[in-house]
Write an enzyme that holds these catalytic residues in place. Structure first.
Site, PDB file in Angstrom:
ATOM      1  CE  LYS A 134      43.963  20.095  30.411  1.00 40.13           C
ATOM      2  NZ  LYS A 134      44.786  21.385  31.174  1.00 40.13           N
ATOM      3  CD  GLN A 150      45.347  21.746  34.155  1.00 46.34           C
ATOM      4  OE1 GLN A 150      46.169  21.139  33.428  1.00 46.34           O
ATOM      5  NE2 GLN A 150      44.772  22.490  34.581  1.00 46.34           N
ATOM      6  CG  ASP A 160      47.410  25.513  28.038  1.00 47.02           C
ATOM      7  OD1 ASP A 160      46.535  24.647  27.807  1.00 47.02           O
ATOM      8  OD2 ASP A 160      48.352  24.966  29.337  1.00 47.02           O
TER       9      ASP A 160
HETATM   10  N1  GUN Z   1      43.838  25.603  34.686  1.00 50.37           N
HETATM   11  C1  GUN Z   1      42.872  25.949  34.179  1.00 50.37           C
HETATM   12  N2  GUN Z   1      42.607  25.521  33.112  1.00 50.37           N
HETATM   13  C2  GUN Z   1      43.579  25.406  31.989  1.00 50.37           C
HETATM   14  C3  GUN Z   1      44.085  25.006  31.153  1.00 50.37           C
HETATM   15  O1  GUN Z   1      43.619  25.421  29.619  1.00 50.37           O
HETATM   16  N3  GUN Z   1      45.346  25.021  30.628  1.00 50.37           N
HETATM   17  C4  GUN Z   1      46.068  25.178  31.642  1.00 50.37           C
HETATM   18  N4  GUN Z   1      47.723  24.885  31.659  1.00 50.37           N
HETATM   19  N5  GUN Z   1      45.111  25.436  33.378  1.00 50.37           N
HETATM   20  C5  GUN Z   1      44.706  25.059  33.229  1.00 50.37           C
END
Ligand code: GUN
Length: 292
Positions: free
Chosen positions: A52, A96, A119
């Site tokens: 990211k 995350q 998100d």
């Molecule tokens: N863990 C797995 N997929 C995601 C996501 O799309 N966002 C976040 N913050 N954590 C994740």
């Protein structure tokens, strides 16, 4: 059989975002700024967050990665989110997942200012999604919609089967595909661990989304000839012959499904790359909403 290439589709989304960012700079404006909170040292989470951050850099976004050890107190995390909420130079905030057991995922998600919820996990964002109002769409379902748009896959009137009902993928995906929007208007069936005859239902899908987190779960008998197969799985499976000691497996047995599908996403190189594209689009949207 068409391979739905996430690399190509994500590159086209990122190119547009990069141009938007360059245009902002030409007007003397700052670039969008994403804050990511990473707790502990879960290998997969480390990889996702690093990706990211790297993708932000590639298109000229700013990013701040805030790391905490596994034993961080919930209160300290909530305070960090609060200060990011108040920081006018931060456009998007993500925490995350998964989190250590002593931290309440729900509390943390609800602590994020909905205007920075890139998100799309905050109940306010989810409620808006259900009501068809403008909001942040969770990155993976958003990425899948962008992929369907890129390849102009018809969805209207199709039967979509979504395997998995998680808040991150399955549930929002089912809502989007049933919504009255360009890549929606499907009749949607959600299957999960208590669904009898799951294989038979999957085999009736014109669009099959596998998001259950079980490597190679979808086999040839579960794919209708000509179906569009979207594989959301990214499980690390131990493999001593691999350089890193593991291989990434999707939820679909690609070799089998590809013999029947009309279109299919590879793993890696499919939905994972689109998830980042969805997150970047949300971050630009948050920037434009809050200080555009
Ligand atoms: N863990 C797995 N997929 C995601 C996501 O799309 N966002 C976040 N913050 N954590 C994740």
């Amino acid at each position: 059989m068409l391979v739905l290439d996430g690399k190509i589709a994500a590159a086209s989304v990122k190119e547009l975002l990069k141009k938007e960012t360059t245009d902002l700079a030409a007007k003397g404006k700052p670039s969008p700024h994403l804050a990511a909170i990473l707790i502990g040292n879960n290998g997969a989470s480390e990889t996702y967050v690093a990706s990211k951050v790297k993708n932000c850099e590639e298109i000229g976004f700013r990013s701040t990665l805030i790391r905490f050890p596994d034993d961080i107190a919930e209160q300290e995390l909530l305070q960090t989110v609060d200060s990011l909420n108040k920081n006018k130079d931060i456009d998007g905030i993500l925490v995350q997942l998964p989190l250590p057991k002593h931290i309440s995922e729900q509390k943390l998600i609800e602590a994020i200012d909905p205007t920075k919820d890139v998100d799309g996990f905050h109940p306010s964002s989810v409620g808006k999604l259900v009501q068809g109002l403008p909001t942040f769409i969770p990155a993976t379902p958003y990425g899948i919609i962008l992929l369907l748009e890129h390849y102009d896959i018809p969805t209207k009137g199709k039967h979509a089967v979504v395997i998995g009902r998680s808040n991150i993928v399955g549930r929002p995906m089912s809502i989007l595909l049933s919504s009255n929007m360009a890549k929606g208007n499907c009749t949607v069936t959600i299957c999960h661990s208590h669904t009898p005859n799951l294989s038979e239902i999957a085999a009736t899908a014109d669009i099959l989304v596998a998001a259950l987190g079980k490597p190679e779960f979808v086999t040839a008998d579960m794919v209708k000839p000509g179906a569009v197969v979207i594989d959301v799985g990214i499980t690390r499976v131990n493999d001593d012959t691999a350089k890193k000691g593991f291989r990434i497996k999707g939820d679909v047995n690609y070799a089998e499904a590809a013999t029947k599908a009309g279109a299919i996403t590879p793993v890696p190189g499919g939905v994972g790359l689109m998830t980042i594209a969805g997150l970047l689009k949300n971050t630009m949207q948050a920037y434009l909403n809050n200080r555009g």
